[in-house]
Design a protein around this motif. Structure first.
Motif, short mmCIF file in Angstrom:
data_model
loop_
_atom_site.label_atom_id
_atom_site.label_comp_id
_atom_site.label_asym_id
_atom_site.label_seq_id
_atom_site.Cartn_x
_atom_site.Cartn_y
_atom_site.Cartn_z
N GLY A 1 62.39 37.80 -20.15
CA GLY A 1 61.47 36.70 -19.87
C GLY A 1 60.08 36.99 -20.40
N SER A 2 59.62 38.22 -20.20
CA SER A 2 58.29 38.61 -20.67
C SER A 2 58.26 38.70 -22.19
CB SER A 2 57.90 39.96 -20.08
OG SER A 2 57.79 39.88 -18.70
N VAL A 3 59.35 39.20 -22.78
CA VAL A 3 59.40 39.31 -24.23
C VAL A 3 59.37 37.92 -24.85
CG1 VAL A 3 60.83 40.04 -26.18
CG2 VAL A 3 60.54 41.55 -24.22
N LEU A 4 60.03 36.97 -24.18
CA LEU A 4 59.99 35.57 -24.63
C LEU A 4 58.54 35.09 -24.69
CD1 LEU A 4 62.18 32.68 -23.20
CD2 LEU A 4 59.72 32.44 -23.27
N ILE A 5 57.79 35.31 -23.61
CA ILE A 5 56.39 34.88 -23.56
C ILE A 5 55.58 35.58 -24.66
CG2 ILE A 5 54.29 34.81 -22.15
CD1 ILE A 5 56.41 33.12 -20.90
N PHE A 6 55.74 36.91 -24.74
CA PHE A 6 54.97 37.69 -25.71
C PHE A 6 55.25 37.21 -27.13
CE2 PHE A 6 54.47 41.25 -28.63
CZ PHE A 6 53.20 41.69 -28.32
N GLY B 1 58.59 34.43 -38.02
CA GLY B 1 58.94 35.81 -38.36
C GLY B 1 58.23 36.81 -37.47
N ALA B 2 56.93 36.53 -37.23
CA ALA B 2 56.15 37.45 -36.39
C ALA B 2 56.70 37.46 -34.96
CB ALA B 2 54.68 37.04 -36.39
N GLY B 3 57.07 36.27 -34.45
CA GLY B 3 57.63 36.18 -33.10
C GLY B 3 58.95 36.94 -32.99
N LEU B 4 59.81 36.75 -34.01
CA LEU B 4 61.10 37.46 -34.00
C LEU B 4 60.88 38.97 -34.06
CD1 LEU B 4 63.28 35.26 -36.41
CD2 LEU B 4 63.22 35.24 -33.91
N ALA B 5 59.94 39.38 -34.93
CA ALA B 5 59.68 40.81 -35.07
C ALA B 5 59.14 41.39 -33.76
CB ALA B 5 58.68 41.05 -36.21
N ALA B 6 58.30 40.60 -33.08
CA ALA B 6 57.77 41.08 -31.80
C ALA B 6 58.90 41.31 -30.79
CB ALA B 6 56.77 40.06 -31.25
N GLY B 7 59.82 40.34 -30.73
CA GLY B 7 60.96 40.49 -29.81
C GLY B 7 61.81 41.69 -30.17
N LEU B 8 62.10 41.80 -31.49
CA LEU B 8 62.90 42.93 -31.97
C LEU B 8 62.23 44.25 -31.62
CD1 LEU B 8 65.45 43.52 -33.78
CD2 LEU B 8 63.85 43.74 -35.68
N GLY B 9 60.90 44.28 -31.77
CA GLY B 9 60.16 45.51 -31.48
C GLY B 9 60.29 45.92 -30.02
N TRP B 10 60.11 44.98 -29.11
CA TRP B 10 60.24 45.31 -27.69
C TRP B 10 61.67 45.77 -27.37
CZ3 TRP B 10 56.50 46.54 -24.64
CH2 TRP B 10 55.24 45.94 -24.79
N GLY B 11 62.63 45.07 -27.98
CA GLY B 11 64.03 45.43 -27.73
C GLY B 11 64.33 46.84 -28.22
N LEU C 1 68.98 43.77 -30.22
CA LEU C 1 69.56 42.43 -30.33
C LEU C 1 69.07 41.55 -29.18
CD1 LEU C 1 71.67 40.43 -31.56
CD2 LEU C 1 73.32 41.40 -29.97
N SER C 2 69.07 42.09 -27.98
CA SER C 2 68.59 41.34 -26.83
C SER C 2 67.13 40.95 -27.02
CB SER C 2 68.76 42.17 -25.55
OG SER C 2 68.25 41.48 -24.44
N GLY C 3 66.32 41.89 -27.54
CA GLY C 3 64.91 41.60 -27.80
C GLY C 3 64.75 40.54 -28.88
N LEU C 4 65.57 40.65 -29.94
CA LEU C 4 65.48 39.69 -31.04
C LEU C 4 65.80 38.28 -30.54
CD1 LEU C 4 65.22 39.19 -34.14
CD2 LEU C 4 67.69 39.51 -34.28
N LEU C 5 66.84 38.16 -29.72
CA LEU C 5 67.20 36.84 -29.19
C LEU C 5 66.12 36.33 -28.24
CD1 LEU C 5 71.05 37.23 -28.69
CD2 LEU C 5 69.85 35.80 -30.35
N ALA C 6 65.49 37.23 -27.49
CA ALA C 6 64.37 36.81 -26.64
C ALA C 6 63.21 36.34 -27.50
CB ALA C 6 63.93 37.96 -25.72
N GLY C 7 63.01 37.00 -28.66
CA GLY C 7 61.97 36.57 -29.58
C GLY C 7 62.26 35.18 -30.12
N LEU C 8 63.52 34.95 -30.51
CA LEU C 8 63.92 33.62 -30.98
C LEU C 8 63.72 32.59 -29.88
CD1 LEU C 8 65.22 31.82 -33.13
CD2 LEU C 8 67.47 32.55 -32.29
N ALA C 9 64.12 32.95 -28.66
CA ALA C 9 63.93 32.05 -27.52
C ALA C 9 62.45 31.77 -27.33
CB ALA C 9 64.52 32.68 -26.26
N GLY C 10 61.60 32.78 -27.58
CA GLY C 10 60.16 32.59 -27.43
C GLY C 10 59.63 31.56 -28.42
N VAL C 11 60.11 31.62 -29.66
CA VAL C 11 59.67 30.66 -30.67
C VAL C 11 60.15 29.25 -30.30
CG1 VAL C 11 59.83 30.00 -33.09
CG2 VAL C 11 59.55 32.41 -32.48
N LEU C 12 61.40 29.15 -29.86
CA LEU C 12 61.94 27.83 -29.47
C LEU C 12 61.18 27.29 -28.27
CD1 LEU C 12 65.83 28.19 -29.83
CD2 LEU C 12 64.14 27.41 -31.49
#
Lengths: 330, 262
Positions: free
Chosen positions: A75-80, A108-118, A229-240
């Motif tokens: 949830g937090s990674v989504l926001i971030f 891309g930046a949002g996805l990378a951020a999610g991937l990074g946290w994951g 992968l979980s972080g990346l999907l949270a990043g995608l969810a964040g962008v959506l």
């Protein structure tokens, strides 16, 4: 015919089938009670749209829980990730009519951020051997905190209208973009977990990490990939999420991690790891969503939904326990 | 005697103050079941771990086909046809028997699907059915998670997995320890069938009657050294126990005049 009977028996033993029956019964009951309000394409589509973002989180969570881990940080990674995406877009072009190049860069930046946290989660869990509960509780706080620091705690609503109007609330061939993205992700993840070596290693590690290590599977590397992968999907969810609400929604999302975990468990994935299905998780997302919508239409206080889901969740884990105990006695 | 397939010469391994192996010798000959026995703390597991690449010895030599060799990891030993069946099975309980047989060695589909990591489940299942049939392992439903199998069936799956990949030697650590009488018999039959296929078996066991019934030879370890070797057919329970406990220390062990250190 023996094969068919065995397959049927195995199917009945799977939690997913029971979860699907629960969902089907719920839909049936609400449809009979309020056929004009509930059993409509519009209502189903809005349930699916509202659930699409949670589906992405829950799909990533499925892989994590199958490894016998947990990811509280989604949830937090989504926001971030949403914050990073919109800050990137605004830095390139702060007007409301920013072009697709800008949107792509922000995405891309949002996805990378999610991937990074994951990846950070995975590294701390697999290499530093800190328990997943603690690592992701820590990154839950850190990701949300950094999101708030980057925005000074004030939601940014300056989302390019090209993004908000298409992916956020638009449709393609009458199907909302959010649903299209969710369906594509679910299809890829479901095949990934069920049919590929990646999915098999995920289950093997959740089942018996030591056995996996002994046959040469690099469990540490695999865990990093799964959390990434979980972080990346949270990043995608964040962008959506950003596109859908045209806002960084800093204060929402605190329940997202628990909702995602509840969906995974309702969907028949064992909290003890080793087994799970992505389709089950999708069903697990829809049970609370259908309950909420049905209660709203019946004008029952929607708070009953959380009560009902909580009770079903405990029942689901209890039945999984029973199944495991029976299996051990066999 | 023919040349040993796998041989340990003067292996030394110390953990802190404890010398687990103090110059241990051991030999496996082609096509035999050799039992490795010894009291608790005699160094059996350390010896096995060095021979399967899980532990690097501090001193001594490991010879494969008479040539000095060294294993950096169990993968190295596996690549040379040496497999291990662990005491605690090391199966993934939620996966089925075929998936366990191929765990870490999955076959992928051809072409694009294979590049995407898609498993060839049918091919693996067919080969698994073949492998189990060859060893006379009966499982019923081969698609069921191994957690639903009986202890003996699970042990059989673990053994079948090792045998399927071992071309030379299989180490089995207490393969019957957790089993009932009937299942124990089946696993011992399986051990004999493995040998009859030409794969040597090293059996680590505390159960002396079992050792005498299934092994061709017995090597006894005590305090980190080999103290005796017997032909199973020509020895008795009393002799084995005496060698294990050191009761026959009065009579010098035949270690010095074996000549395999020459």
């Amino acid at each position: 015919m023996n094969h068919a009977r065995e397959a049927l028996r195995r199917l009945r033993g799977q939690n997913t089938v029971w979860t699907f029956l629960v969902l089907a019964v719920l839909v049936l009951v609400f449809s009979i009670l309020r056929p004009n309000a509930f059993a409509t394409v519009f209502e189903f589509r809005s349930i699916a749209t509202e659930s699409a973002i949670l589906v992405l989180l829950a799909v990533g969570q499925t892989f994590v829980i199958v490894t016998a881990g947990i990811d509280l940080s989604v949830g937090s990674v989504l926001i971030f990730s949403g914050v990073v995406a919109v800050r990137t877009m605004n830095a390139l072009d702060s007007g409301p009519h920013a072009g697709w190049g800008v949107i792509a860069a922000g995405t891309g930046a949002g996805l990378a951020a999610g991937l990074g946290w994951g990846a950070l989660n995975g590294f701390l869990i697999a290499k530093a051997k800190v328990p997943p509960l603690i690592v992701t509780l820590g990154t839950l706080g850190m990701a949300l905190g950094f999101g708030q620091i980057l925005t000074h705690g004030i939601d940014i609503g300056n989302v390019p209208s090209a993004l908000a109007d298409t992916v956020g609330s638009g449709s393609v061939l009458g199907i909302p973009w959010l649903i299209v993205v969710a369906v594509l992700v679910v299809a890829a993840a479901a095949s990934g977990l069920a049919l590929t070596r990646f999915g098999r290693y995920t289950r093997a590690i959740g089942s018996n990490a030591e056995a996996a290590g002994r046959v040469g599977i690099r469990a540490d590397r695999h865990l990093i990939k799964v959390y990434a992968l979980s972080g990346l999907l949270a990043g995608l969810a964040g962008v959506l999420n950003l596109a859908h609400f045209s806002s960084t929604t800093l204060t929402s999302g605190t329940q997202d991690n628990l909702n995602a975990i509840a969906a995974v468990v309702l969907g028949g994935t064992s909290l003890f790891g080793g087994t799970g299905s992505v389709i089950g998780t999708v069903i697990g997302v829809f049970i609370p969503a259908v309950l909420e919508s049905g209660f709203a239409i019946l004008q029952v206080q929607s708070f009953w939904q959380t009560v009902a889901v909580g009770a079903v969740l405990v029942a689901a884990v209890y039945s999984d326990q029973l199944r495991r105990r029976r299996r051990q006695q066999a | 005697m023919p040349e040993p397939l796998l041989e340990a010469r003067g292996l030394v391994k110390t953990y802190g103050q404890v010398e687990a192996l103090s110059g241990a010798n051991f030999a496996v000959y082609p096509g035999e079941v050799v039992a490795l026995v010894g009291d608790n703390g005699a160094g059996k597991s350390t010896l096995v771990k060095t021979l399967v690449g899980a532990v690097t010895p501090d001193g001594g030599q490991i010879l494969l086909d008479g040539r000095p060799t060294s294993f950096g990891s169990p993968r190295d030993a596996q690549a040379l046809g040496i497999e291990t069946v662990y005491q605690d099975l090391a199966l993934a309980a939620d996966l089925d028997a075929a998936a366990n047989l191929f765990l870490g060695r999955e076959q992928l589909r051809g072409g694009l699907l294979g590049a995407l990591g898609v498993l060839d489940k049918r091919a693996m299942r067919d080969r698994a059915v073949e492998a189990f049939a060859e060893l006379g392992v009966q499982l019923g439903d081969i698609g069921a998670p191994v957690a639903t199998l009986s202890g003996g069936q699970r042990q059989s799956v673990a053994i079948a997995r090792s045998v399927a990949w071992a071309s030379r030697v299989v180490f089995m650590d207490e393969p019957t320890a957790a089993l009932g009488v009937v299942q124990r018999g089946r696993v011992l039959d399986l051990v004999r069938r493995v040998r009859d296929r030409g794969v040597s078996v090293v059996l680590i066991s505390h159960n002396m009657p079992e050792v005498l019934s299934v092994a061709d030879r017995v090597e006894v370890l005590r305090l980190g050294r080999r103290v005796a070797r017997f032909e199973a057919a020509e020895t008795s329970l009393e002799e084995l126990v005496a060698a294990m406990t050191g009761a026959m220390d009065g009579a010098p062990p035949n270690e010095e005049n074996e000549g395999d250190a020459a």
